[in-house]
Write a protein that holds these residues in place. Sequence first.
Motif: not given
Length: 104
Positions: A5, A7, A9, A28, A31-34, A36, A47, A103-104
Amino acid sequence: MKVTWKLPDGQEITAEVANGVNMMEAAVANNVPNVIGECGGNLSCATCHVYVDDAWADRTGEVDDFEDAMLDVAEAERRGTSRLSCQIEASDDLDGLVLIVPQP
Ligand code: FES
């Protein structure tokens, strides 16, 4: 199979994923952000939206009508490579898959 993934950033998360596990569950678990997965993979939340890396876009299968409708309501901009990651299942064919987190 291995999946990476990318990200927003610039960081990357790479993980080994067992065949049959979908890419939302894998995100999930790692712990990949965004990413959900609010609906648990039932095609009713969007999500789990990701962009498939161009090199892989042809290999992750077709978007069906339900997924298509949900992608229209995804929070981040929809692109040609947009997918709901709960609809992409790990398999040997996808070893090395690269997914881009919006991007969130
Ligand atoms: Fe809800 Fe994918 S987890 S649509």
